[in-house]
Design an enzyme around this catalytic site. Structure first.
Site, PDB file in Angstrom:
ATOM      1  N   SER A  75      47.414  42.000  29.826  1.00  0.00           N
ATOM      2  CA  SER A  75      47.822  40.760  30.479  1.00  0.00           C
ATOM      3  C   SER A  75      47.577  39.598  29.538  1.00  0.00           C
ATOM      4  O   SER A  75      46.648  39.627  28.725  1.00  0.00           O
ATOM      5  CB  SER A  75      47.021  40.550  31.770  1.00  0.00           C
ATOM      6  OG  SER A  75      47.235  39.252  32.297  1.00  0.00           O
TER       7      SER A  75
ATOM      8  N   TYR B 197      38.708  38.587  35.908  1.00  0.00           N
ATOM      9  CA  TYR B 197      39.872  39.429  35.619  1.00  0.00           C
ATOM     10  C   TYR B 197      40.262  39.313  34.149  1.00  0.00           C
ATOM     11  O   TYR B 197      40.502  40.313  33.468  1.00  0.00           O
ATOM     12  CB  TYR B 197      41.040  39.006  36.512  1.00  0.00           C
ATOM     13  CG  TYR B 197      42.361  39.649  36.191  1.00  0.00           C
ATOM     14  CD1 TYR B 197      42.625  40.953  36.593  1.00  0.00           C
ATOM     15  CD2 TYR B 197      43.344  38.945  35.494  1.00  0.00           C
ATOM     16  CE1 TYR B 197      43.854  41.542  36.306  1.00  0.00           C
ATOM     17  CE2 TYR B 197      44.567  39.534  35.206  1.00  0.00           C
ATOM     18  CZ  TYR B 197      44.817  40.831  35.616  1.00  0.00           C
ATOM     19  OH  TYR B 197      46.020  41.423  35.316  1.00  0.00           O
TER      20      TYR B 197
END
Length: 251
Positions: A144, A157
Site C-alpha cells: 500500500s 496500518y
C-alpha cells in the site's frame, strides 16, 4: 506453466475473499488461468467466492488458511503445492483496523500488525520456498502507499504495510536469478468494503483497476507497481517533505 505473456495457468490466492484478489482472478481467468486455489478462513464468503470463480469456467478449490496462525502455514500451503505447480501466488490478505480505537486498545493494534506483517512474512516465505523448489512462478504482494510514509491518520496500518513492503522487496532480491519473480503492488485508496464510509483520498482507484495493473505488471515482469501510476510521483514528493511540513498536511 505461464503462457508466452507471463500470465499464469494456476493461481493461489492468500486472502480468498479480497475484492482486489477476486477482481484479479476474474481478469486472469478471462485470459489464461484455469486452476484457482482460494485460501482463507472457512466461511460463507469464501464459499461464495469459490462459486463465483467456478462460474467463470475455472477449476476452483477452497483451502483453510489463517494468517494469524503461522504455525499452520507450512502444512496448509504445502498441501496446495503437493497437488501440482503453482504459477502465481497472490498475497492479498490484510486488515485496515480502526486507528483511533486501536490506539486505545493495543492488542487490536497488535492484531493488525500480526495479520499484515507477521502473517505475511510467514506465508510469503513458505510460498517463496515452494516456488523456488518447483523452479518457476511469481509471488505478487499487495502492499500500500500507506507504507511509504507513516501518517497520523493511519500509522498503525501504515507501519505494518511499510514492514511488509520492505520484506517483499528484500525477498525479491533474495530470489533474483532463481526463476521466481516477486512483484510488490502499491495501491492508493481503493473503493471497497474495507474503505466503505471513509473519505476518499487523492487518486482513489478500484479493485478492477488494481487487477488491470497486476496483469500488466506480470506481462512486463515488473518488480514494483503503483496504482494509479501517478502515485509514484506524489509519494516521492511526500516522502521527502520535511517532517514539520508533512505533519501539517491534511493527509
Amino acid at each position: 506453466m505461464k503462457d508466452a505473456f507471463g500470465l499464469p495457468q494456476s493461481l493461489l490466492v492468500l486472502g480468498g475473499t479480497s475484492e482486489i484478489a477476486l477482481a484479479t482472478v476474474r481478469r486472469l481467468v478471462a485470459r489464461r488461468t484455469r486452476t484457482v486455489w482460494l485460501a482463507g478462513r472457512p466461511s460463507p464468503a469464501l464459499d461464495a467466492a469459490a462459486e463465483q470463480v467456478r462460474g467463470l469456467g475455472a477449476e476452483v478449490r477452497a483451502v483453510a488458511f489463517d494468517a494469524l496462525d503461522p504455525g499452520s502455514h507450512e502444512e496448509a500451503l504445502g498441501k496446495v503445492f503437493a497437488e501440482g505447480d503453482i504459477d502465481l501466488v497472490l498475497l492479498a490478505f490484510g486488515v485496515l483496523g480502526d486507528q483511533a480505537h486501536d490506539e486505545r486498545e493495543p492488542l487490536n493494534a497488535v492484531r493488525v500488525a500480526q495479520t499484515n506483517y507477521t502473517g505475511a512474512v510467514s506465508a510469503g516465505l513458505v510460498s517463496a520456498r515452494a516456488l523456488q523448489a518447483q523452479g518457476h512462478g511469481s509471488l505478487v504482494v499487495l502492499s500500500s502507499v500507506a507504507g511509504e510514509r507513516a501518517r497520523r491518520a493511519n500509522f498503525i496500518y501504515g507501519s505494518s504495510k511499510a514492514g511488509l513492503d520492505a520484506f517483499a522487496q528484500g525477498l525479491g532480491d533474495a530470489l533474483h536469478g532463481t526463476g521466481v519473480h516477486v512483484m510488490v503492488v502499491r495501491p492508493g485508496f481503493v473503493r471497497s468494503r474495507m474503505t466503505a464510509g471513509m473519505e476518499e483520498s487523492l487518486l482513489a482507484t478500484t479493485p478492477e483497476a488494481v487487477a488491470t495493473a497486476i496483469e500488466l505488471g506480470l506481462r512486463r515482469r515488473s518488480e514494483t507497481v503503483w496504482v494509479p501510476g501517478a502515485l509514484r510521483v506524489v509519494m516521492s514528493a511526500l516522502r521527502h517533505l520535511p517532517r514539520g511540513m508533512f505533519r501539517r498536511l491534511p493527509v
